[in-house]
Scaffold this motif. Sequence first.
Motif, PDB file in Angstrom:
ATOM      1  N   ALA A  11      23.743 -63.813 -23.120  1.00 24.99           N
ATOM      2  CA  ALA A  11      23.395 -62.529 -22.510  1.00 24.99           C
ATOM      3  C   ALA A  11      22.372 -61.748 -23.320  1.00 24.99           C
ATOM      4  O   ALA A  11      21.706 -60.865 -22.787  1.00 24.99           O
ATOM      5  CB  ALA A  11      24.659 -61.696 -22.309  1.00 24.99           C
ATOM      6  N   ALA A  12      22.222 -62.066 -24.605  1.00 28.17           N
ATOM      7  CA  ALA A  12      21.246 -61.345 -25.428  1.00 28.17           C
ATOM      8  C   ALA A  12      19.831 -61.505 -24.884  1.00 28.17           C
ATOM      9  O   ALA A  12      18.965 -60.665 -25.132  1.00 28.17           O
ATOM     10  CB  ALA A  12      21.307 -61.829 -26.874  1.00 28.17           C
ATOM     11  N   LYS A  13      19.596 -62.571 -24.130  1.00 33.34           N
ATOM     12  CA  LYS A  13      18.267 -62.796 -23.560  1.00 33.34           C
ATOM     13  C   LYS A  13      17.898 -61.725 -22.529  1.00 33.34           C
ATOM     14  O   LYS A  13      16.733 -61.605 -22.148  1.00 33.34           O
ATOM     15  CB  LYS A  13      18.199 -64.177 -22.920  1.00 33.34           C
ATOM     16  CG  LYS A  13      18.311 -65.328 -23.915  1.00 33.34           C
ATOM     17  CD  LYS A  13      18.212 -66.673 -23.215  1.00 33.34           C
ATOM     18  CE  LYS A  13      18.331 -67.829 -24.194  1.00 33.34           C
ATOM     19  NZ  LYS A  13      18.239 -69.148 -23.531  1.00 33.34           N
ATOM     20  N   LYS A  14      18.881 -60.966 -22.089  1.00 31.41           N
ATOM     21  CA  LYS A  14      18.617 -59.903 -21.116  1.00 31.41           C
ATOM     22  C   LYS A  14      18.060 -58.638 -21.770  1.00 31.41           C
ATOM     23  O   LYS A  14      17.615 -57.731 -21.070  1.00 31.41           O
ATOM     24  CB  LYS A  14      19.892 -59.569 -20.346  1.00 31.41           C
ATOM     25  CG  LYS A  14      20.409 -60.734 -19.500  1.00 31.41           C
ATOM     26  CD  LYS A  14      21.681 -60.356 -18.758  1.00 31.41           C
ATOM     27  CE  LYS A  14      22.214 -61.538 -17.949  1.00 31.41           C
ATOM     28  NZ  LYS A  14      23.472 -61.199 -17.228  1.00 31.41           N
ATOM     29  N   ALA A 308      19.180 -51.836 -21.137  1.00 33.00           N
ATOM     30  CA  ALA A 308      19.714 -53.175 -20.912  1.00 33.00           C
ATOM     31  C   ALA A 308      21.157 -53.284 -21.392  1.00 33.00           C
ATOM     32  O   ALA A 308      22.007 -53.905 -20.732  1.00 33.00           O
ATOM     33  CB  ALA A 308      18.843 -54.204 -21.619  1.00 33.00           C
ATOM     34  N   LEU A 309      21.477 -52.670 -22.537  1.00 26.71           N
ATOM     35  CA  LEU A 309      22.821 -52.778 -23.102  1.00 26.71           C
ATOM     36  C   LEU A 309      23.876 -52.056 -22.271  1.00 26.71           C
ATOM     37  O   LEU A 309      25.069 -52.354 -22.390  1.00 26.71           O
ATOM     38  CB  LEU A 309      22.827 -52.240 -24.530  1.00 26.71           C
ATOM     39  CG  LEU A 309      22.448 -53.237 -25.623  1.00 26.71           C
ATOM     40  CD1 LEU A 309      22.358 -52.554 -26.963  1.00 26.71           C
ATOM     41  CD2 LEU A 309      23.451 -54.389 -25.695  1.00 26.71           C
ATOM     42  N   SER A 317      27.473 -51.621 -27.807  1.00 25.16           N
ATOM     43  CA  SER A 317      27.090 -50.343 -27.215  1.00 25.16           C
ATOM     44  C   SER A 317      26.317 -49.525 -28.234  1.00 25.16           C
ATOM     45  O   SER A 317      26.395 -49.748 -29.445  1.00 25.16           O
ATOM     46  CB  SER A 317      28.331 -49.566 -26.776  1.00 25.16           C
ATOM     47  OG  SER A 317      29.186 -49.305 -27.874  1.00 25.16           O
ATOM     48  N   ILE A 318      25.549 -48.542 -27.728  1.00 24.17           N
ATOM     49  CA  ILE A 318      24.711 -47.693 -28.567  1.00 24.17           C
ATOM     50  C   ILE A 318      25.065 -46.244 -28.331  1.00 24.17           C
ATOM     51  O   ILE A 318      25.269 -45.821 -27.184  1.00 24.17           O
ATOM     52  CB  ILE A 318      23.220 -47.934 -28.264  1.00 24.17           C
ATOM     53  CG1 ILE A 318      22.782 -49.321 -28.730  1.00 24.17           C
ATOM     54  CG2 ILE A 318      22.352 -46.868 -28.946  1.00 24.17           C
ATOM     55  CD1 ILE A 318      21.359 -49.676 -28.348  1.00 24.17           C
ATOM     56  N   GLU A 319      25.153 -45.481 -29.409  1.00 23.83           N
ATOM     57  CA  GLU A 319      25.248 -44.033 -29.294  1.00 23.83           C
ATOM     58  C   GLU A 319      24.174 -43.404 -30.177  1.00 23.83           C
ATOM     59  O   GLU A 319      23.711 -44.031 -31.141  1.00 23.83           O
ATOM     60  CB  GLU A 319      26.622 -43.514 -29.659  1.00 23.83           C
ATOM     61  CG  GLU A 319      27.126 -43.889 -31.037  1.00 23.83           C
ATOM     62  CD  GLU A 319      28.552 -43.402 -31.279  1.00 23.83           C
ATOM     63  OE1 GLU A 319      28.726 -42.205 -31.595  1.00 23.83           O
ATOM     64  OE2 GLU A 319      29.483 -44.218 -31.127  1.00 23.83           O
ATOM     65  N   SER A 320      23.771 -42.188 -29.836  1.00 25.45           N
ATOM     66  CA  SER A 320      22.642 -41.551 -30.519  1.00 25.45           C
ATOM     67  C   SER A 320      22.925 -40.080 -30.763  1.00 25.45           C
ATOM     68  O   SER A 320      23.745 -39.459 -30.077  1.00 25.45           O
ATOM     69  CB  SER A 320      21.360 -41.687 -29.682  1.00 25.45           C
ATOM     70  OG  SER A 320      21.092 -43.032 -29.357  1.00 25.45           O
ATOM     71  N   LYS A 321      22.238 -39.518 -31.765  1.00 24.43           N
ATOM     72  CA  LYS A 321      22.293 -38.077 -32.004  1.00 24.43           C
ATOM     73  C   LYS A 321      20.948 -37.616 -32.536  1.00 24.43           C
ATOM     74  O   LYS A 321      20.241 -38.378 -33.221  1.00 24.43           O
ATOM     75  CB  LYS A 321      23.409 -37.712 -32.967  1.00 24.43           C
ATOM     76  CG  LYS A 321      23.223 -38.224 -34.401  1.00 24.43           C
ATOM     77  CD  LYS A 321      24.382 -37.775 -35.279  1.00 24.43           C
ATOM     78  CE  LYS A 321      24.188 -38.185 -36.727  1.00 24.43           C
ATOM     79  NZ  LYS A 321      25.325 -37.741 -37.584  1.00 24.43           N
ATOM     80  N   ASN A 322      20.585 -36.391 -32.209  1.00 25.29           N
ATOM     81  CA  ASN A 322      19.316 -35.801 -32.666  1.00 25.29           C
ATOM     82  C   ASN A 322      19.550 -34.837 -33.822  1.00 25.29           C
ATOM     83  O   ASN A 322      20.643 -34.395 -34.072  1.00 25.29           O
ATOM     84  CB  ASN A 322      18.634 -35.079 -31.515  1.00 25.29           C
ATOM     85  CG  ASN A 322      18.244 -36.038 -30.407  1.00 25.29           C
ATOM     86  OD1 ASN A 322      17.725 -37.121 -30.683  1.00 25.29           O
ATOM     87  ND2 ASN A 322      18.462 -35.658 -29.164  1.00 25.29           N
TER      88      ASN A 322
END
Length: 322
Positions: A11-14, A308-309, A317-322
């Motif tokens: 699935a990483a190819k996606k 994509a993820l 999964s990804i999480e973000s903060k500014n």
Amino acid sequence: MRSNEHASAGAAKKIPLGPQTPVYTYSPLVLSIPGRPVDLDVKVTAPATGTSLPIVIISHGQGMSNHLNSLEGYTPLAEFWAAHGFVVIQPTHLSSMSLKLQAPPGQEYYWQDRADDITRILDRLDIIEAAVPGLKGRWDSNKVAVAGHSLGAWTASMLLGAQNTDPRFGTVTDKLDKRVKVGIILTGTGKAGDELSEFGHKMVPFYGPDFSTMATPALIVCGDEDVSPHLTSRGADWHADCYYLSSGPKDLFWVKGGKHGLGGISGWDGKETQDEGPERLASVQRVTLAYLRTALYGDSSWDEAREALKGLAELGSIESKN
């Protein structure tokens, strides 16, 4: 660099990926450093074509292998990043098993000298550029990232602004280098004090981090099964402290099923990688590349990878903060 990805990348190819170019490696490039116990050996991996190439410096970890904790390790990342537009520089730190040096009291694992190695490289970019065949005039020395794994993650964290107060002496160490524009923290280190295990206190007695000063943008990559009882009594979340305790902008990639090897970033078929898997490794390669591409090239790779993820929960999964 291989013309085709591993058949089990799955699935990483996606996760979107741009075209690649062949790479070449120059190693060792020996830098004479006055006062250092031995010369500083570095390896340079670069794409065969391209100009205005950003630079990534990798700080290796402190595993028990005879070779991977040196410039010989982390080929899965170095070649991959180079094939997609980066010049990658890898030093052999004094703590490497390949050197078997005894660190002086208070300098366990040569922890301060590790950060100094990165600064030494930045101070000598013109020397490196002139020494590596085919590199002259092809990189952009104003676009620099630092990456680090395990103990190398702490090394990178210091270059990004994290400070250390040695609990034994109260001495504060600040290794921030503003020439570093962005970081990749792979299985970062967490809080000290009561958060360290009994053995952890003995292993890293110098360790007293303050991540509140780490303001440089960075991607932190953690395995959700990376439990490290030799260092901490906490679970895998300990490795994400450098994300939660630092100021933004920061991003955090939780690798599903990831342990300390993140699928095999330190070397092909490394016996100390407990979670080896081509799909997991490919996801780490692609996500870190996307972050670097957007941070240093300004393209849309990071947004595309995050999108994509959202449909690839089996990878992470990804999480973000500014």
